[in-house]
Design a protein around this motif. Structure first.
Motif, PDB file in Angstrom:
ATOM      1  N   ARG A 127       0.849  -1.210   0.000  1.00 48.41           N
ATOM      2  CA  ARG A 127       0.000   0.000   0.000  1.00 48.41           C
ATOM      3  C   ARG A 127       0.879   1.253   0.000  1.00 48.41           C
ATOM      4  NH1 ARG A 127      -4.643   2.238  -1.275  1.00 48.41           N
ATOM      5  NH2 ARG A 127      -5.822   0.457  -0.482  1.00 48.41           N
ATOM      6  N   CYS A 128       1.932   1.211   0.803  1.00 49.49           N
ATOM      7  CA  CYS A 128       2.834   2.356   0.900  1.00 49.49           C
ATOM      8  C   CYS A 128       3.578   2.564  -0.424  1.00 49.49           C
ATOM      9  CB  CYS A 128       3.820   2.123   2.050  1.00 49.49           C
ATOM     10  SG  CYS A 128       4.846   3.543   2.391  1.00 49.49           S
ATOM     11  N   LEU A 129       4.064   1.491  -1.015  1.00 48.75           N
ATOM     12  CA  LEU A 129       4.777   1.585  -2.302  1.00 48.75           C
ATOM     13  C   LEU A 129       3.838   2.075  -3.402  1.00 48.75           C
ATOM     14  CD1 LEU A 129       6.724  -1.776  -1.956  1.00 48.75           C
ATOM     15  CD2 LEU A 129       7.767   0.503  -1.965  1.00 48.75           C
ATOM     16  N   PHE A 130       2.613   1.572  -3.390  1.00 49.93           N
ATOM     17  CA  PHE A 130       1.595   2.010  -4.353  1.00 49.93           C
ATOM     18  C   PHE A 130       1.352   3.520  -4.211  1.00 49.93           C
ATOM     19  CE2 PHE A 130      -3.151   2.554  -4.854  1.00 49.93           C
ATOM     20  CZ  PHE A 130      -3.183   2.520  -6.239  1.00 49.93           C
ATOM     21  N   ALA A 131       1.265   3.987  -2.966  1.00 46.54           N
ATOM     22  CA  ALA A 131       1.035   5.418  -2.735  1.00 46.54           C
ATOM     23  C   ALA A 131       2.241   6.242  -3.192  1.00 46.54           C
ATOM     24  CB  ALA A 131       0.726   5.665  -1.259  1.00 46.54           C
ATOM     25  N   LEU A 132       3.436   5.739  -2.967  1.00 42.35           N
ATOM     26  CA  LEU A 132       4.626   6.469  -3.434  1.00 42.35           C
ATOM     27  C   LEU A 132       4.647   6.533  -4.956  1.00 42.35           C
ATOM     28  CD1 LEU A 132       7.355   5.065  -1.008  1.00 42.35           C
ATOM     29  CD2 LEU A 132       6.472   7.412  -1.080  1.00 42.35           C
ATOM     30  N   LYS A 133       4.165   5.497  -5.605  1.00 42.83           N
ATOM     31  CA  LYS A 133       4.119   5.461  -7.069  1.00 42.83           C
ATOM     32  C   LYS A 133       3.048   6.389  -7.619  1.00 42.83           C
ATOM     33  CE  LYS A 133       1.885   1.969  -9.331  1.00 42.83           C
ATOM     34  NZ  LYS A 133       0.990   2.524 -10.348  1.00 42.83           N
ATOM     35  N   SER A 134       1.856   6.348  -7.027  1.00 41.55           N
ATOM     36  CA  SER A 134       0.697   6.927  -7.719  1.00 41.55           C
ATOM     37  C   SER A 134       0.016   8.086  -7.008  1.00 41.55           C
ATOM     38  CB  SER A 134      -0.350   5.824  -7.962  1.00 41.55           C
ATOM     39  OG  SER A 134       0.160   4.831  -8.812  1.00 41.55           O
ATOM     40  N   ASP A 135       0.386   8.374  -5.767  1.00 41.18           N
ATOM     41  CA  ASP A 135      -0.302   9.424  -5.000  1.00 41.18           C
ATOM     42  C   ASP A 135       0.680  10.580  -4.768  1.00 41.18           C
ATOM     43  OD1 ASP A 135      -1.365  11.043  -2.999  1.00 41.18           O
ATOM     44  OD2 ASP A 135      -2.291   9.373  -1.915  1.00 41.18           O
ATOM     45  N   ASP A 145      10.603   3.732  -6.177  1.00 45.89           N
ATOM     46  CA  ASP A 145      11.977   4.234  -6.149  1.00 45.89           C
ATOM     47  C   ASP A 145      12.204   5.243  -7.276  1.00 45.89           C
ATOM     48  OD1 ASP A 145      14.875   4.106  -5.425  1.00 45.89           O
ATOM     49  OD2 ASP A 145      15.020   3.245  -7.432  1.00 45.89           O
ATOM     50  N   LEU A 146      11.700   4.896  -8.485  1.00 46.40           N
ATOM     51  CA  LEU A 146      11.881   5.791  -9.635  1.00 46.40           C
ATOM     52  C   LEU A 146      11.208   7.140  -9.384  1.00 46.40           C
ATOM     53  CD1 LEU A 146      12.815   6.169 -12.598  1.00 46.40           C
ATOM     54  CD2 LEU A 146      10.643   5.179 -13.311  1.00 46.40           C
ATOM     55  N   ARG A 147       9.976   7.118  -8.878  1.00 48.34           N
ATOM     56  CA  ARG A 147       9.256   8.377  -8.647  1.00 48.34           C
ATOM     57  C   ARG A 147       9.932   9.212  -7.562  1.00 48.34           C
ATOM     58  NH1 ARG A 147       4.403   9.228 -10.894  1.00 48.34           N
ATOM     59  NH2 ARG A 147       5.108  11.356 -10.508  1.00 48.34           N
ATOM     60  N   LEU A 148      10.465   8.571  -6.529  1.00 49.33           N
ATOM     61  CA  LEU A 148      11.174   9.318  -5.484  1.00 49.33           C
ATOM     62  C   LEU A 148      12.453   9.931  -6.056  1.00 49.33           C
ATOM     63  CD1 LEU A 148      10.735   6.923  -2.421  1.00 49.33           C
ATOM     64  CD2 LEU A 148       9.779   9.229  -2.662  1.00 49.33           C
ATOM     65  N   ARG A 149      13.181   9.155  -6.850  1.00 49.44           N
ATOM     66  CA  ARG A 149      14.421   9.690  -7.433  1.00 49.44           C
ATOM     67  C   ARG A 149      14.126  10.850  -8.374  1.00 49.44           C
ATOM     68  NH1 ARG A 149      16.932   6.263 -10.709  1.00 49.44           N
ATOM     69  NH2 ARG A 149      15.608   4.459 -10.439  1.00 49.44           N
ATOM     70  N   MET A 150      13.000  10.740  -9.120  1.00 48.75           N
ATOM     71  CA  MET A 150      12.638  11.820 -10.037  1.00 48.75           C
ATOM     72  C   MET A 150      12.325  13.111  -9.283  1.00 48.75           C
ATOM     73  SD  MET A 150      10.392   9.660 -12.811  1.00 48.75           S
ATOM     74  CE  MET A 150       9.462  11.074 -13.377  1.00 48.75           C
ATOM     75  N   GLU A 151      11.774  12.976  -8.078  1.00 50.51           N
ATOM     76  CA  GLU A 151      11.473  14.176  -7.275  1.00 50.51           C
ATOM     77  C   GLU A 151      12.758  14.769  -6.713  1.00 50.51           C
ATOM     78  OE1 GLU A 151       8.514  15.518  -6.780  1.00 50.51           O
ATOM     79  OE2 GLU A 151       7.115  13.946  -7.382  1.00 50.51           O
ATOM     80  N   ARG A 152      13.684  13.886  -6.329  1.00 45.06           N
ATOM     81  CA  ARG A 152      14.912  14.360  -5.685  1.00 45.06           C
ATOM     82  C   ARG A 152      15.889  14.938  -6.703  1.00 45.06           C
ATOM     83  NH1 ARG A 152      14.700   8.992  -2.138  1.00 45.06           N
ATOM     84  NH2 ARG A 152      13.767   9.815  -0.236  1.00 45.06           N
ATOM     85  N   GLU A 153      15.983  14.282  -7.876  1.00 44.42           N
ATOM     86  CA  GLU A 153      16.910  14.736  -8.922  1.00 44.42           C
ATOM     87  C   GLU A 153      16.137  14.782 -10.222  1.00 44.42           C
ATOM     88  OE1 GLU A 153      19.759  11.563  -9.116  1.00 44.42           O
ATOM     89  OE2 GLU A 153      19.517  11.227  -6.970  1.00 44.42           O
ATOM     90  N   PRO A 154      15.540  15.914 -10.541  1.00 44.27           N
ATOM     91  CA  PRO A 154      14.723  15.986 -11.758  1.00 44.27           C
ATOM     92  C   PRO A 154      15.476  15.483 -12.992  1.00 44.27           C
ATOM     93  CG  PRO A 154      14.516  17.976 -10.458  1.00 44.27           C
ATOM     94  CD  PRO A 154      15.578  17.148  -9.793  1.00 44.27           C
ATOM     95  N   ALA A 168       4.770  13.574  -1.614  1.00 40.30           N
ATOM     96  CA  ALA A 168       5.281  14.851  -1.099  1.00 40.30           C
ATOM     97  C   ALA A 168       5.405  14.789   0.420  1.00 40.30           C
ATOM     98  CB  ALA A 168       4.350  15.983  -1.535  1.00 40.30           C
ATOM     99  N   ARG A 169       4.426  14.193   1.072  1.00 43.30           N
ATOM    100  CA  ARG A 169       4.498  14.080   2.541  1.00 43.30           C
ATOM    101  C   ARG A 169       5.656  13.183   2.958  1.00 43.30           C
ATOM    102  NH1 ARG A 169      -0.959  13.509   1.690  1.00 43.30           N
ATOM    103  NH2 ARG A 169      -1.186  11.358   2.434  1.00 43.30           N
ATOM    104  N   PHE A 170       5.889  12.127   2.180  1.00 44.37           N
ATOM    105  CA  PHE A 170       6.986  11.201   2.478  1.00 44.37           C
ATOM    106  C   PHE A 170       8.333  11.916   2.336  1.00 44.37           C
ATOM    107  CE2 PHE A 170      10.163   8.022   1.352  1.00 44.37           C
ATOM    108  CZ  PHE A 170       9.881   6.973   2.217  1.00 44.37           C
ATOM    109  N   LEU A 171       8.453  12.729   1.288  1.00 44.69           N
ATOM    110  CA  LEU A 171       9.726  13.415   1.061  1.00 44.69           C
ATOM    111  C   LEU A 171       9.977  14.468   2.139  1.00 44.69           C
ATOM    112  CD1 LEU A 171       9.524  13.684  -2.813  1.00 44.69           C
ATOM    113  CD2 LEU A 171      11.327  12.516  -1.533  1.00 44.69           C
ATOM    114  N   LYS A 172       8.902  15.026   2.676  1.00 42.85           N
ATOM    115  CA  LYS A 172       9.028  16.053   3.709  1.00 42.85           C
ATOM    116  C   LYS A 172       9.349  15.416   5.058  1.00 42.85           C
ATOM    117  CE  LYS A 172       6.376  19.949   5.506  1.00 42.85           C
ATOM    118  NZ  LYS A 172       5.035  20.480   5.631  1.00 42.85           N
ATOM    119  N   ASP A 173       8.665  14.300   5.357  1.00 47.20           N
ATOM    120  CA  ASP A 173       8.836  13.652   6.669  1.00 47.20           C
ATOM    121  C   ASP A 173       8.464  12.173   6.504  1.00 47.20           C
ATOM    122  OD1 ASP A 173       8.737  12.676   9.240  1.00 47.20           O
ATOM    123  OD2 ASP A 173       7.654  14.406  10.068  1.00 47.20           O
ATOM    124  N   ALA A 174       9.482  11.369   6.151  1.00 54.53           N
ATOM    125  CA  ALA A 174       9.215   9.955   5.853  1.00 54.53           C
ATOM    126  C   ALA A 174       8.591   9.251   7.055  1.00 54.53           C
ATOM    127  CB  ALA A 174      10.510   9.256   5.422  1.00 54.53           C
TER     128      ALA A 174
END
Lengths: 261, 94
Positions: free
Chosen positions: B21-29, B79-88, B34-40
């Protein structure tokens, strides 16, 4: 009636074109997509029924349908920076789900699920002008247990009969394949030889052989998405495939195919 | 085919539901990501992840995530979506 049948890769890198890709290879696949687009225009279709495998986008573990039909007025989705929306041919979608159930397929339907990029990528490149409404047809490919290739082929047979019995001119398009292994250690080493052998089988009009393949074999060969091809093959029977292109990239066997009806 | 050869895409065990559920949310939500990147930590508490899942997720420990029942495609895309946010990443460069 069924007036055309295609299979198209939906590799996201074909759309996003990041620096990791071979430019010339991507452009060759784009050229094959452009050929499909011209064919769709020539076929004067009323709708595109597109069969794709959801990448755990529309259906998470709350409910995992094996086969589903989108029966809303429109469908929409997002994929990274991309936002998309398509009108659905609602009467056709409804007739597919109603007749499918009558024919013994316990179809799920949705009027609201997000549309996965597997639907968007081929439509981005091949949508004719003027544009057509679509009917998205979902096959579960990523969440085991998936429907067997035989079941997909049988569903395709029923779908083909439903479309042949209708008054609308419909093009059937499979989205997906060929070999790729996203998220696994095999990502950079697809089974290209398996793809080439299968394409030879399809060129010879022996598409029914895909129905006999096991789910285990598709998983082992990076071809879980070929269930969408099995649906189209069930609809076109022994028609011979015209392979517009087969372009193996470092992570994906990209194929574009038409079955001449 | 050897029965010992595991599938690449296996049945997601119920024990891994929250993790997936968490991975799905990181992928699609986008909001959750954004909340995860601010405060995992806060985002993980929102989902109610087990401590071992949370540790593997924060460390990006793919092997442990898969061993705990995470779906490989969800691990890959989260992982890909998080990396894209961190390093466009530059897209559509040709």
């Amino acid at each position: 009636m069924l007036v055309g049948a295609f299979a198209c890769a939906h590799t996201p890198q074909l759309l996003a074109r990041p620096g990791t890709e071979d430019r010339d290879l991507v452009l060759r696949v784009h050229a094959a997509f452009a050929r499909v687009k011209r064919r769709l225009e020539a076929l004067r279709a009323d709708a595109i029924a597109i069969v794709a495998g959801d990448h755990v986008e529309a259906f998470f573990l709350d409910a995992v349908p094996a086969l589903a039909v989108y029966v809303g007025a429109e469908c929409a989705g997002t994929f990274g920076q991309y936002r998309y929306r398509f009108p659905i041919h609602e009467p056709l979608a409804r007739s597919i789900v109603e007749q499918g159930v009558e024919r013994g397929f316990d179809l799920c339907y949705t009027q609201s699920a997000p549309l996965d990029y597997a639907f968007y990528v081929p439509l981005y490149f091949t949508m004719p002008e003027p544009s057509l409404p679509i009917v998205p047809l979902h096959v579960n490919v990523y969440l085991p247990p998936q429907p067997t290739p035989r079941r997909c082929y049988e569903w395709g047979g029923a779908l083909g009969a439903i479309l042949q019995g209708g008054s609308e001119r419909v093009v059937l398009m499979a989205s997906g394949g060929m070999s790729h292994f996203p998220g696994t250690d095999r990502y950079a080493s697809p089974e290209f030889e398996y793809d080439r052998r299968l394409l030879d089988t399809l060129r010879a009009g022996r598409g029914r052989e895909l129905a006999a393949v096991t789910g285990e074999e598709l998983d082992k060969m990076g071809n879980i998405e070929l269930r969408t091809w099995a649906v189209v093959l069930g609809a076109v029977g022994d028609a011979k495939a015209d392979v517009y292109c087969y372009e193996p990239s470092w992570h994906h066997g990209n194929a574009v195919v038409e079955w001449t009806l | 085919m050897s029965a010992a050869e595991p599938l690449h895409y296996r049945f997601p065990p119920a024990s891994a539901y929250r993790l997936n559920r968490c991975l799905f949310a990181l992928k699609s939500d986008d909001g959750f990501r954004a909340r995860f990147l601010k405060d995992a930590g806060a985002a993980i508490r929102e989902i109610g992840l087990a401590a071992a899942d949370a540790a593997a997720l924060v460390q990006g420990d793919r092997d442990t995530l898969l061993a705990r029942g995470a779906h490989p495609y969800l691990v890959f895309m989260a992982d890909l979506r998080l990396r894209m946010e961190r390093e466009p990443v530059t897209f559509e460069y040709f």
